[in-house]
Design a protein around this motif. Structure first.
Motif, PDB file in Angstrom:
ATOM      1  N   SER A 185      -1.817  -2.203  -6.342  1.00 18.57           N
ATOM      2  CA  SER A 185      -0.862  -0.941  -6.407  1.00 18.57           C
ATOM      3  C   SER A 185      -0.332  -0.422  -5.225  1.00 18.57           C
ATOM      4  CB  SER A 185      -1.053  -0.905  -8.000  1.00 18.57           C
ATOM      5  OG  SER A 185       0.408  -0.201  -7.778  1.00 18.57           O
ATOM      6  N   ARG A 186       1.580   0.228  -5.161  1.00 15.91           N
ATOM      7  CA  ARG A 186       0.746   1.624  -4.296  1.00 15.91           C
ATOM      8  C   ARG A 186       1.195   2.343  -5.762  1.00 15.91           C
ATOM      9  NH1 ARG A 186       7.540   0.125  -3.006  1.00 15.91           N
ATOM     10  NH2 ARG A 186       7.280  -0.293  -5.462  1.00 15.91           N
TER      11      ARG A 186
ATOM     12  N   LYS B 100      10.640   4.241   8.194  1.00 12.23           N
ATOM     13  CA  LYS B 100      11.853   3.429   7.629  1.00 12.23           C
ATOM     14  C   LYS B 100      11.418   1.390   8.277  1.00 12.23           C
ATOM     15  CE  LYS B 100      16.885   2.684   7.811  1.00 12.23           C
ATOM     16  NZ  LYS B 100      18.158   3.591   8.385  1.00 12.23           N
ATOM     17  N   ALA B 101      10.760   1.003   9.032  1.00 13.39           N
ATOM     18  CA  ALA B 101      10.451  -0.003   8.516  1.00 13.39           C
ATOM     19  C   ALA B 101       9.047  -0.405   7.883  1.00 13.39           C
ATOM     20  CB  ALA B 101       9.510   0.024  10.576  1.00 13.39           C
ATOM     21  N   ILE B 102       8.362   0.589   7.770  1.00 16.97           N
ATOM     22  CA  ILE B 102       7.015   0.277   6.846  1.00 16.97           C
ATOM     23  C   ILE B 102       7.732   0.149   5.171  1.00 16.97           C
ATOM     24  CG2 ILE B 102       5.168   1.756   5.160  1.00 16.97           C
ATOM     25  CD1 ILE B 102       4.539   3.193   8.339  1.00 16.97           C
TER      26      ILE B 102
ATOM     27  N   ALA C 185       0.805  -1.027   0.115  1.00 16.63           N
ATOM     28  CA  ALA C 185      -0.054  -0.242   0.197  1.00 16.63           C
ATOM     29  C   ALA C 185       0.180   1.515   0.150  1.00 16.63           C
ATOM     30  CB  ALA C 185      -1.081  -0.147   1.654  1.00 16.63           C
ATOM     31  N   SER C 186       0.022   2.377  -0.010  1.00 14.81           N
ATOM     32  CA  SER C 186       0.617   3.609  -0.332  1.00 14.81           C
ATOM     33  C   SER C 186      -0.014   4.308   1.163  1.00 14.81           C
ATOM     34  CB  SER C 186       0.394   4.059  -0.941  1.00 14.81           C
ATOM     35  OG  SER C 186       0.974   4.473  -2.648  1.00 14.81           O
TER      36      SER C 186
ATOM     37  N   HIS D 118       6.596  -1.218   1.307  1.00 14.48           N
ATOM     38  CA  HIS D 118       5.314  -0.262   1.395  1.00 14.48           C
ATOM     39  C   HIS D 118       5.528   1.192   0.550  1.00 14.48           C
ATOM     40  CE1 HIS D 118       2.342  -2.504   2.995  1.00 14.48           C
ATOM     41  NE2 HIS D 118       3.637  -3.427   3.693  1.00 14.48           N
ATOM     42  N   GLU D 119       4.910   1.839  -0.085  1.00 18.66           N
ATOM     43  CA  GLU D 119       5.389   3.329   0.009  1.00 18.66           C
ATOM     44  C   GLU D 119       4.803   4.142   0.856  1.00 18.66           C
ATOM     45  OE1 GLU D 119       4.035   6.657  -3.865  1.00 18.66           O
ATOM     46  OE2 GLU D 119       3.145   4.881  -3.737  1.00 18.66           O
TER      47      GLU D 119
END
Length: 250
Positions: free
Chosen positions: A243-244, A65-67, A48-49, A72-73
């Motif tokens: 999609s992102r 940073k973890a995401i 996801a974004s 993920h975007e």
């Protein structure tokens, strides 16, 4: 295509009489809520974004940073920052992630597209206020991505049949059976469905006594997690593409 997006923002609601929640605790609530979202996305291996509010982005470096490390975007959500502030935060977060921030989301305060292009954004995802009367304000609008001053302008999605938008409030309010039907029918007509939710909707208002309207407490907290889980499971079962934002646009 389904574009799942989440706004990482702190809850701005006042507290009930006799209760207070510090800015630091509000930030922690946003972090925990966002982690819950990421855990659910991980279960279904869906990317996801995440649009992080610019004024708190520097305070969420570990979270972002973890995401990002999970694929993920990371994009920006601007509530009140000026171009100078945005430029500084953009550089710092890009250095942190070692990735370009391509997207920005705006609502009340909208910075000119020329300025956003100069800051090397590639797309803009503007959203509107989502209150209880919002679905009845406008019954038709364009849902195609257009190019303007070198930027891709991504509109909010709206059901061509019910005329309901895919905003945070509609997801919270509508029974999942009807929401699924809305998504399915929209994809027959449009190329994509852009869904967005806010991190604060995942707050446990039984634990944190914010003074929010009854219709905003409805299906919040754990119930929002459950609704998201049901939606993602359905998306996977139906083998629907996701999609992102940056991947879909470019």
């Amino acid at each position: 295509m389904i574009l799942l997006t989440f706004n990482i923002i702190t809850i701005e609601a006042e507290c009930k009489t006799g209760v207070s929640v510090s800015d630091e605790e509000r930030l922690k609530i946003s972090i925990e809520n966002t982690k819950a979202i990421v855990r659910i996305l991980d279960i279904y291996d869906i990317k996801a974004s995440f649009f992080v509010e610019i004024s708190i982005a520097e305070k969420l470096r570990d979270l972002l940073k973890a995401i990002s490390s999970k694929g993920h975007e990371i994009a920006f959500y601007n509530q009140k920052s000026d171009p100078g502030e945005i430029e500084v935060v953009k550089k710092n977060i890009q250095d942190l992630l070692e990735k370009q921030i391509k997207g920005i989301r705006q609502k009340d305060l909208k910075i000119a597209h020329e300025s956003l292009k100069l800051m090397e954004f590639n797309y803009v995802s503007n959203i509107d206020n989502a209150d209880i009367l919002f679905p009845f304000k406008r019954l038709k609008r364009a849902t195609d991505i257009v190019e303007e001053n070198g930027l891709s302008i991504v509109p909010e999605s709206i059901s061509p049949y019910s005329q309901l938008p895919y905003n945070d409030f509609i997801f919270q309010l509508l029974p999942m059976k009807y929401y699924k039907n809305m998504v399915f029918e929209t994809l027959k007509n449009d190329d994509f469905v852009l869904i967005y939710l806010n991190s604060w909707q995942f707050t446990d208002f039984g634990k944190y006594h914010f003074d929010v309207p009854v219709h905003r407490r409805f299906n919040s907290g754990k119930k929002m997690e459950d609704k998201l889980d049901v939606l993602l499971r359905w998306i996977n079962e139906k083998e629907m593409a996701t999609s992102r934002m940056k991947d879909y646009i470019f």
